[in-house]
Design a protein around this motif. Structure first.
Motif, PDB file in Angstrom:
ATOM      1  N   SER A  24       0.820  -1.207   0.000  1.00  0.00           N
ATOM      2  CA  SER A  24       0.000   0.000   0.000  1.00  0.00           C
ATOM      3  C   SER A  24       0.858   1.263   0.000  1.00  0.00           C
ATOM      4  O   SER A  24       2.011   1.261   0.446  1.00  0.00           O
ATOM      5  CB  SER A  24      -0.908  -0.019   1.237  1.00  0.00           C
ATOM      6  N   ARG A  25       0.278   2.354  -0.492  1.00  0.00           N
ATOM      7  CA  ARG A  25       0.856   3.668  -0.229  1.00  0.00           C
ATOM      8  C   ARG A  25       0.722   3.981   1.256  1.00  0.00           C
ATOM      9  O   ARG A  25      -0.012   3.314   1.974  1.00  0.00           O
ATOM     10  CB  ARG A  25       0.119   4.756  -1.018  1.00  0.00           C
ATOM     11  N   SER A  27      -1.113   5.409   3.343  1.00  0.00           N
ATOM     12  CA  SER A  27      -2.476   5.940   3.476  1.00  0.00           C
ATOM     13  C   SER A  27      -3.267   4.954   4.315  1.00  0.00           C
ATOM     14  O   SER A  27      -3.302   3.754   3.996  1.00  0.00           O
ATOM     15  CB  SER A  27      -3.116   6.105   2.094  1.00  0.00           C
ATOM     16  N   GLU A  30      -6.142   3.133   2.434  1.00  0.00           N
ATOM     17  CA  GLU A  30      -5.615   2.175   1.461  1.00  0.00           C
ATOM     18  C   GLU A  30      -5.005   0.968   2.156  1.00  0.00           C
ATOM     19  O   GLU A  30      -5.185  -0.171   1.716  1.00  0.00           O
ATOM     20  CB  GLU A  30      -4.579   2.860   0.576  1.00  0.00           C
ATOM     21  N   ILE A 215     -10.225  10.741  -3.279  1.00  0.00           N
ATOM     22  CA  ILE A 215      -9.508  10.847  -4.556  1.00  0.00           C
ATOM     23  C   ILE A 215     -10.283  11.729  -5.528  1.00  0.00           C
ATOM     24  O   ILE A 215      -9.712  12.598  -6.198  1.00  0.00           O
ATOM     25  CB  ILE A 215      -9.279   9.449  -5.160  1.00  0.00           C
ATOM     26  N   TYR A 258     -11.946   1.284  -5.563  1.00  0.00           N
ATOM     27  CA  TYR A 258     -10.891   2.118  -4.974  1.00  0.00           C
ATOM     28  C   TYR A 258      -9.582   1.934  -5.731  1.00  0.00           C
ATOM     29  O   TYR A 258      -8.880   2.914  -6.038  1.00  0.00           O
ATOM     30  CB  TYR A 258     -10.683   1.786  -3.497  1.00  0.00           C
ATOM     31  N   ALA A 262      -7.445   4.696  -7.550  1.00  0.00           N
ATOM     32  CA  ALA A 262      -6.072   4.912  -7.101  1.00  0.00           C
ATOM     33  C   ALA A 262      -5.114   4.839  -8.291  1.00  0.00           C
ATOM     34  O   ALA A 262      -4.139   5.611  -8.370  1.00  0.00           O
ATOM     35  CB  ALA A 262      -5.691   3.887  -6.042  1.00  0.00           C
ATOM     36  N   ASP A 265      -5.337   8.008 -10.146  1.00  0.00           N
ATOM     37  CA  ASP A 265      -4.701   9.109  -9.416  1.00  0.00           C
ATOM     38  C   ASP A 265      -3.183   9.045  -9.478  1.00  0.00           C
ATOM     39  O   ASP A 265      -2.508  10.081  -9.443  1.00  0.00           O
ATOM     40  CB  ASP A 265      -5.162   9.056  -7.954  1.00  0.00           C
ATOM     41  N   THR A 266      -2.619   7.827  -9.596  1.00  0.00           N
ATOM     42  CA  THR A 266      -1.161   7.670  -9.495  1.00  0.00           C
ATOM     43  C   THR A 266      -0.508   7.070 -10.732  1.00  0.00           C
ATOM     44  O   THR A 266       0.701   7.218 -10.915  1.00  0.00           O
ATOM     45  CB  THR A 266      -0.811   6.767  -8.309  1.00  0.00           C
ATOM     46  N   TYR A 271      -1.785  -1.049  -8.607  1.00  0.00           N
ATOM     47  CA  TYR A 271      -3.237  -1.013  -8.416  1.00  0.00           C
ATOM     48  C   TYR A 271      -3.965  -1.832  -9.471  1.00  0.00           C
ATOM     49  O   TYR A 271      -5.088  -2.289  -9.239  1.00  0.00           O
ATOM     50  CB  TYR A 271      -3.730   0.438  -8.423  1.00  0.00           C
TER      51      TYR A 271
END
Length: 675
Positions: A24-25, A27, A30, A215, A258, A262, A265-266, A271
């Motif tokens: 995980s990041r 977070s 997460e 997000i 999610y 994610a 977003d990244t 993911y």
């Protein structure tokens, strides 16, 4: 040994958390979702392996094997992604400080709003934990199938096909059974541990809504609002203390969505690997995930497939496609679909079940279109109810007044929603039975006053949010899938918790849309309206929990509380005509007896295992196979008069055949002593 098994369980949870911290990041939401996915995936795969070796009922094998599976998953992800672990304790501490800073920064209006939501959820959370720990399961499907088959798998030592009385005992995917069996055995055969995965799913779905909303909106306030509102939807709350399977699918769906957002977003490929794993677990959990495929595809279009160039699109597919295929092979195919094809010729189950509750019941395509369209309107009507509030008399009166224009509209348009019944399991009614709306509500006022209008505005493009337009399409596709794929069913509220999860993602619009923004000065009308809805929504949630007839925290409706209820009475609550024969059976048959069952598809078999779940039950009237010989090891025969003819010396157990207005009438039960 019970202490040893509990210790291994705690160590396993810590091991999973440590593994997740390397994937995980940094977070907290997460990390929780990755931990949840790894926990479920590791236990499911372990269950498949142990079943093959007939070790399903061996707690020592479970206690050791889950570590092996988790280690394999850890090694694989360690090679796929760069592992950078972090201190979870420090992350939790920092998150607590951030929460305090955020709450202190709120305006007085928002502070009142969030205090109401948090206090309501806190009271409900404590109540639910107490109910889970101290009341046995009693849901209809669990009494006939879900928990019944779990006990059969434990008694047989394997999850192989065996031929149960109820058709779903063999046909439903078995992945959730692995988690229930592990939870039950590792806690020293604690019955209420069957509910662990379901209550955990309640919280993980909330975390998923929070993470996705964060997000999408880049706003902590919007994310908390969406998550807390979703946590209080009546249909979601009803399954939080149950052993119904839809809430688990909802958590898997939330986790899957999610990871897609994610990735958006990244653009981190880890993911996509997690998406593939979540996809396989979700599809392996329940076949109704098929109805979510169009919605998931739409979200994938927005988060993954929408690419600046074709090479970029193909590069993303290079990671996502193999991940999904591996997820399907590991978590979906072994769970029972292939065996269903072998035994019944269909991945879902026998033809009788398909005709009863699938698209085949509609007949010609023209009739499916007509009746499916009626179902869209029927479910739309069902959503516009003060669910939760109408568990009280004043709430019911208010609900009837509110719905009068809708009833009148149906009369004028002559839609025949309640008259056409050929594509209905139970006929539609504007005045649903108390049992239906009390234990299977929809979303209540937060749903029809906030979520549905925001979905409509997003679909029309009024909110000018591209992500919410895609989500509105996904929302609509699932609503249509539920309406057209199966006959109308007043119990369908439980399926709409998945639609509700998508719907909750529209609530951040109240904080990100310029003309709706609740954080800005002014907007008096919007703030007053939202405040009223949240106040009534909080009351709805409290009444949904505290006046839930199926599991009452306090006496109500002339019934004792769930804590005071005698076990057989509690489990036979919705089969009242059968309470007396089941109670007599429990008194006459020893706890350790072996009992042959000549019962039918709708009969509650789970209560027959006894308080300690120690009786051995053998079905001799498997679904659509006819009555089989009574096994020699059986001490007693419990049977329906419609299955086996009584003979002199049999004990008639006393079914009340005079009761009216029953959902399903009970059989005339007998008991025969064989030894």
């Amino acid at each position: 040994m019970s202490f040893f098994y509990l210790l291994t369980f705690v160590l396993f949870v810590f091991y999973i958390g440590n593994t997740a911290s390397g994937i995980s990041r940094r977070s907290l939401p997460e990390w929780l979702l990755v931990s949840f996915l790894l926990f479920a995936g590791s236990v499911i795969l372990t269950g498949f392996v142990l079943s093959y070796f007939r070790l399903t009922a061996n707690p020592f094998a479970w206690s050791v094997a889950v570590f092996g599976t988790a280690t394999v998953v850890r090694i694989i992800f360690g090679r796929l992604v760069e592992r950078r672990t972090f201190s979870v304790n420090r992350l939790i501490w920092e998150s607590r400080l951030a929460f305090g800073d955020w709450f202190n920064s709120l305006t007085p209006y928002l502070r009142i709003l969030f205090t109401t939501l948090l206090a309501t959820l806190g009271l409900i959370a404590v109540t639910n934990i107490i109910l889970i720990l101290f009341t046995p399961p009693n849901e209809w499907d669990s009494m006939t199938g879900h928990l019944n088959r779990v006990m059969q798998y434990i008694q047989r030592g394997t999850m192989r096909h065996f031929g149960g009385t109820n058709w779903n005992m063999d046909t439903y995917p078995k992945s959730v059974c692995t988690i229930q069996i592990y939870s039950f055995l590792i806690t020293g055969r604690f019955e209420n541990a069957f509910k662990l995965i379901h209550h955990l799913s309640y919280w993980m779905a909330i975390v998923a809504v929070f993470g996705i909303s964060r997000i999408i909106s880049k706003s902590l306030t919007a994310a908390f609002f969406a998550a807390l509102c979703y946590a209080l939807l009546p249909d979601f709350l009803m399954q939080a203390i149950s052993t119904e399977t839809d809430i688990v699918l909802t958590a898997y769906l939330g986790t899957l969505l999610y990871f897609l957002f994610a990735y958006y977003d990244t653009r981190d490929v880890r993911y996509l690997y997690l998406t593939g794993m979540a996809f396989g677990i979700a599809y392996g959990h329940k076949v109704t995930f098929t109805l979510l495929l169009p919605s998931v595809f739409v979200v994938m279009v927005y988060t993954v497939f929408w690419s600046p160039t074709i090479p970029v699109f193909l590069n993303r597919l290079k990671y996502l496609t193999p991940a999904i295929l591996v997820g399907v092979c590991l978590f979906m195919l072994p769970t029972g679909y292939l065996k269903n094809i072998e035994v019944f010729g269909h991945p879902i189950g026998p033809p009788t079940a398909l005709r009863h509750q699938s698209i085949e019941r509609a007949g010609p395509l023209s009739n499916l279109f007509e009746q499916g369209t009626r179902n869209v309107i029927r479910y739309g009507y069902d959503h516009i109810n003060l669910d939760g509030l109408r568990n009280t008399q004043w709430g019911l009166d208010l609900n009837q007044v509110m719905r009068k224009p809708l009833v009148k509209l149906e009369e004028i348009t002559k839609l025949r929603l309640d008259e056409e019944t050929d594509f209905s399991i139970q006929p539609f009614s504007f005045a649903r039975r108390f049992e239906f709306y009390n234990t299977n509500p929809y979303w209540g006022i937060i749903g029809f006053a906030l979520i549905l209008p925001l979905v409509f505005l997003s679909l029309m493009g009024v909110t000018r949010s591209r992500v919410h337009f895609f989500l509105a399409v996904a929302f609509g596709l699932h609503f249509l899938a539920l309406s057209y794929s199966a006959p109308y069913d007043p119990f369908k509220g439980r399926y709409f918790i998945e639609t509700g999860l998508i719907g909750a993602l529209f609530l951040p619009l109240l904080f990100t849309t310029r003309w709706l923004n609740l954080t800005q000065p002014g907007h008096i009308v919007q703030k007053a309206g939202v405040g009223l809805v949240i106040g009534l929504g909080a009351l709805s949630a409290l009444f949904a929990v505290f006046l839930n007839e199926r599991c009452l925290p306090f006496p109500a409706y002339g019934r004792p509380s769930a804590f005071q209820s005698e076990r057989v009475y509690f489990q036979m609550m919705f089969r009242p005509d059968s309470y007396v024969p089941y109670k007599r059976f429990d008194e006459l048959v020893p706890d350790t007896a072996t009992v042959a069952l000549g019962t039918i598809n709708d009969d509650f078999e789970y209560p027959l295992y006894g308080k300690h779940l120690s009786r051995r039950l053998i079905a001799i009237n498997p679904f659509e196979k006819g009555v089989q010989p009574i096994p020699k090891e059986a001490d007693y025969l419990f049977f329906s008069k419609n299955v086996i003819q009584p003979q002199p010396g049999d004990i008639r157990l006393g079914t009340d055949t005079t009761m009216k207005g029953l959902i399903v009438p009970g059989e005339d039960y007998y008991l025969r002593k064989l030894k």
